[in-house]
Motif scaffolding. Structure first.
Motif, PDB file in Angstrom:
ATOM      1  N   THR A  25       0.866  -1.184   0.000  1.00 58.16           N
ATOM      2  CA  THR A  25       0.000   0.000   0.000  1.00 58.16           C
ATOM      3  C   THR A  25       0.904   1.235   0.000  1.00 58.16           C
ATOM      4  OG1 THR A  25       0.069   0.069   2.396  1.00 58.16           O
ATOM      5  CG2 THR A  25      -1.733  -1.205   1.395  1.00 58.16           C
ATOM      6  N   ILE A  26       0.273   2.410  -0.027  1.00 61.88           N
ATOM      7  CA  ILE A  26       1.050   3.657   0.043  1.00 61.88           C
ATOM      8  C   ILE A  26       1.816   3.714   1.369  1.00 61.88           C
ATOM      9  CG2 ILE A  26       0.889   6.184   0.100  1.00 61.88           C
ATOM     10  CD1 ILE A  26      -1.672   5.884  -1.665  1.00 61.88           C
ATOM     11  N   GLY A  27       1.128   3.397   2.441  1.00 62.97           N
ATOM     12  CA  GLY A  27       1.768   3.432   3.763  1.00 62.97           C
ATOM     13  C   GLY A  27       2.933   2.452   3.862  1.00 62.97           C
ATOM     14  N   GLU A  28       2.767   1.276   3.300  1.00 67.25           N
ATOM     15  CA  GLU A  28       3.852   0.279   3.328  1.00 67.25           C
ATOM     16  C   GLU A  28       5.032   0.725   2.463  1.00 67.25           C
ATOM     17  OE1 GLU A  28       0.907  -3.596   4.062  1.00 67.25           O
ATOM     18  OE2 GLU A  28       1.509  -3.054   2.037  1.00 67.25           O
ATOM     19  N   ASN A  84      11.498   4.740   4.144  1.00 69.18           N
ATOM     20  CA  ASN A  84      12.093   5.380   5.323  1.00 69.18           C
ATOM     21  C   ASN A  84      13.181   4.500   5.935  1.00 69.18           C
ATOM     22  OD1 ASN A  84      10.709   7.797   5.233  1.00 69.18           O
ATOM     23  ND2 ASN A  84       8.931   6.940   6.303  1.00 69.18           N
ATOM     24  N   GLU A  85      13.027   3.194   5.785  1.00 69.60           N
ATOM     25  CA  GLU A  85      14.050   2.269   6.296  1.00 69.60           C
ATOM     26  C   GLU A  85      15.164   2.071   5.273  1.00 69.60           C
ATOM     27  OE1 GLU A  85      12.349  -1.528   7.376  1.00 69.60           O
ATOM     28  OE2 GLU A  85      14.325  -2.355   7.887  1.00 69.60           O
ATOM     29  N   LEU A  99       3.259   5.450  -6.599  1.00 72.16           N
ATOM     30  CA  LEU A  99       4.311   6.208  -7.293  1.00 72.16           C
ATOM     31  C   LEU A  99       4.521   7.628  -6.743  1.00 72.16           C
ATOM     32  CD1 LEU A  99       3.779   5.051 -11.015  1.00 72.16           C
ATOM     33  CD2 LEU A  99       5.640   4.392  -9.476  1.00 72.16           C
ATOM     34  N   PRO A 100       3.464   8.451  -6.616  1.00 71.70           N
ATOM     35  CA  PRO A 100       3.719   9.821  -6.160  1.00 71.70           C
ATOM     36  C   PRO A 100       4.321   9.869  -4.746  1.00 71.70           C
ATOM     37  CG  PRO A 100       1.550   9.664  -7.177  1.00 71.70           C
ATOM     38  CD  PRO A 100       2.051   8.261  -7.006  1.00 71.70           C
ATOM     39  N   ALA A 101       3.828   9.016  -3.852  1.00 70.93           N
ATOM     40  CA  ALA A 101       4.359   9.013  -2.480  1.00 70.93           C
ATOM     41  C   ALA A 101       5.822   8.572  -2.482  1.00 70.93           C
ATOM     42  CB  ALA A 101       3.535   8.076  -1.605  1.00 70.93           C
ATOM     43  N   ASP A 119       4.972  12.472 -14.940  1.00 70.48           N
ATOM     44  CA  ASP A 119       4.331  13.434 -14.032  1.00 70.48           C
ATOM     45  C   ASP A 119       4.347  12.916 -12.589  1.00 70.48           C
ATOM     46  OD1 ASP A 119       2.763  15.784 -13.447  1.00 70.48           O
ATOM     47  OD2 ASP A 119       1.011  14.477 -13.311  1.00 70.48           O
ATOM     48  N   ALA A 120       4.207  11.592 -12.429  1.00 74.05           N
ATOM     49  CA  ALA A 120       4.203  10.986 -11.087  1.00 74.05           C
ATOM     50  C   ALA A 120       5.615  10.812 -10.537  1.00 74.05           C
ATOM     51  CB  ALA A 120       3.486   9.640 -11.126  1.00 74.05           C
ATOM     52  N   GLY A 121       6.632  11.134 -11.348  1.00 70.14           N
ATOM     53  CA  GLY A 121       8.007  11.079 -10.856  1.00 70.14           C
ATOM     54  C   GLY A 121       8.835   9.909 -11.355  1.00 70.14           C
ATOM     55  N   CYS A 122       8.298   9.142 -12.294  1.00 66.39           N
ATOM     56  CA  CYS A 122       9.066   7.996 -12.812  1.00 66.39           C
ATOM     57  C   CYS A 122      10.153   8.437 -13.781  1.00 66.39           C
ATOM     58  CB  CYS A 122       8.154   7.043 -13.582  1.00 66.39           C
ATOM     59  SG  CYS A 122       7.034   6.139 -12.530  1.00 66.39           S
ATOM     60  N   THR A 123      11.283   7.746 -13.688  1.00 64.12           N
ATOM     61  CA  THR A 123      12.348   7.924 -14.689  1.00 64.12           C
ATOM     62  C   THR A 123      12.553   6.619 -15.457  1.00 64.12           C
ATOM     63  OG1 THR A 123      13.928   7.346 -12.955  1.00 64.12           O
ATOM     64  CG2 THR A 123      13.624   9.703 -13.427  1.00 64.12           C
ATOM     65  N   HIS A 124      11.972   5.535 -14.954  1.00 59.63           N
ATOM     66  CA  HIS A 124      12.151   4.213 -15.553  1.00 59.63           C
ATOM     67  C   HIS A 124      10.793   3.518 -15.712  1.00 59.63           C
ATOM     68  CE1 HIS A 124      16.153   5.069 -14.008  1.00 59.63           C
ATOM     69  NE2 HIS A 124      16.644   4.031 -14.650  1.00 59.63           N
TER      70      HIS A 124
END
Ligand code: PGA
Length: 247
Positions: free
Chosen positions: A15-18, A24-25, A47-49, A85-90
């Motif tokens: 999920t987004i939270g996971e 973060n780790e 992707l955006p998160a 737009d969502a930040g992907c480069t690949h």
């Protein structure tokens, strides 16, 4: 020298939270790794998160698929411009699960690769034979067809090839180093037939039950330049070990 390329393919997991918890780790664990490309492909919804947390880091963001049209009436599909737009480069294209469950053909995959490059996305182009094909002695024919059809009329810059024998994906049955090197060498020869000397610069990743335990031996093979990792990329500890394989 080909720069090592280690990519996570999370498939339909997290999920987004996971995703946020993983990053973060994970990001601090690999902050000092300067000598490899590190890529993570979460599901579309994350992707955006992920992009927000990866900003300014040494880890790049990939999608797991793409559609080849720019916009329009294609319910459920995601356009190349939406991914950037969502930040992907690949972008991962042609994964065997897409070929198998979603009936993606070499022709569709070729269109997707062209669309991705048009939008300046780097492509992780997947190929690989099934167990049946290998046992019937058709492995080389399959790999030749997938390379030639999938990369038809496509320049080699911004392409990374991933060799993933279908029988090794998610099964715990990794290819032996001999099997991996044999296939990778053959793929490089096919790439050389298309691109000439530039084939020496194309990274070829191995995928299929890669773990922290077997990555060192795989990466020691002459034509193995990286890994595309499913199961073992879902935990920060395990994926960071993969990124830190023995140089
Ligand atoms: P696996 O998946 O590492 O879980 O075998 C690899 C892949 O399908 O990309």
């Amino acid at each position: 020298m080909r720069r090592p390329f280690i990519s996570a393919n999370w498939k339909m997991n997290k999920t987004i939270g996971e995703t946020q918890a993983f990053l973060n780790e994970f990001l601090p664990l690999v902050r000092d790794v300067k000598d490899a490309d590190i890529v993570i492909a979460p599901p579309f919804t994350s992707l955006p998160a992920a992009a927000a947390l990866m900003k300014g880091s040494n880890v790049s963001l990939s999608s797991q698929d793409i559609f080849y049209e720019d916009k329009g009436a294609y319910t459920g599909e995601v356009a190349p411009g939406m991914l950037t737009d969502a930040g992907c480069t690949h972008v991962i294209i042609g994964h065997s699960e897409r070929r198998q469950y979603f009936k993606e053909t070499d022709e569709i995959i070729n269109k997707k690769v062209k669309a991705a490059l048009k939008h300046n996305l780097n492509v992780i182009f997947c190929i690989g034979e099934s167990l049946e094909e290998r046992e019937a002695g058709k492995m080389f024919d399959v790999l030749k067809r997938e390379v030639e059809e999938g990369l038809k009329d496509i320049p080699s810059d911004h392409i990374v090839v991933a060799y993933e024998p279908i029988w090794a994906i998610g099964t715990g049955k990794t290819a032996t180093t001999e099997q991996a090197q044999e296939a990778h060498k053959y793929i490089r020869e096919r790439l050389a037939a298309i691109y000439g000397g530039a084939a020496a610069n194309i990274r070829i990743l191995y995928g299929g039950s890669v773990t922290p335990e077997n990555i060192d031996a795989l990466m020691a093979c002459e034509d193995v330049d990286g890994a595309l990792v499913g199961g073992a990329s879902l935990k920060a500890d395990s994926f960071s070990k993969l990124v830190k394989f023995k140089r």
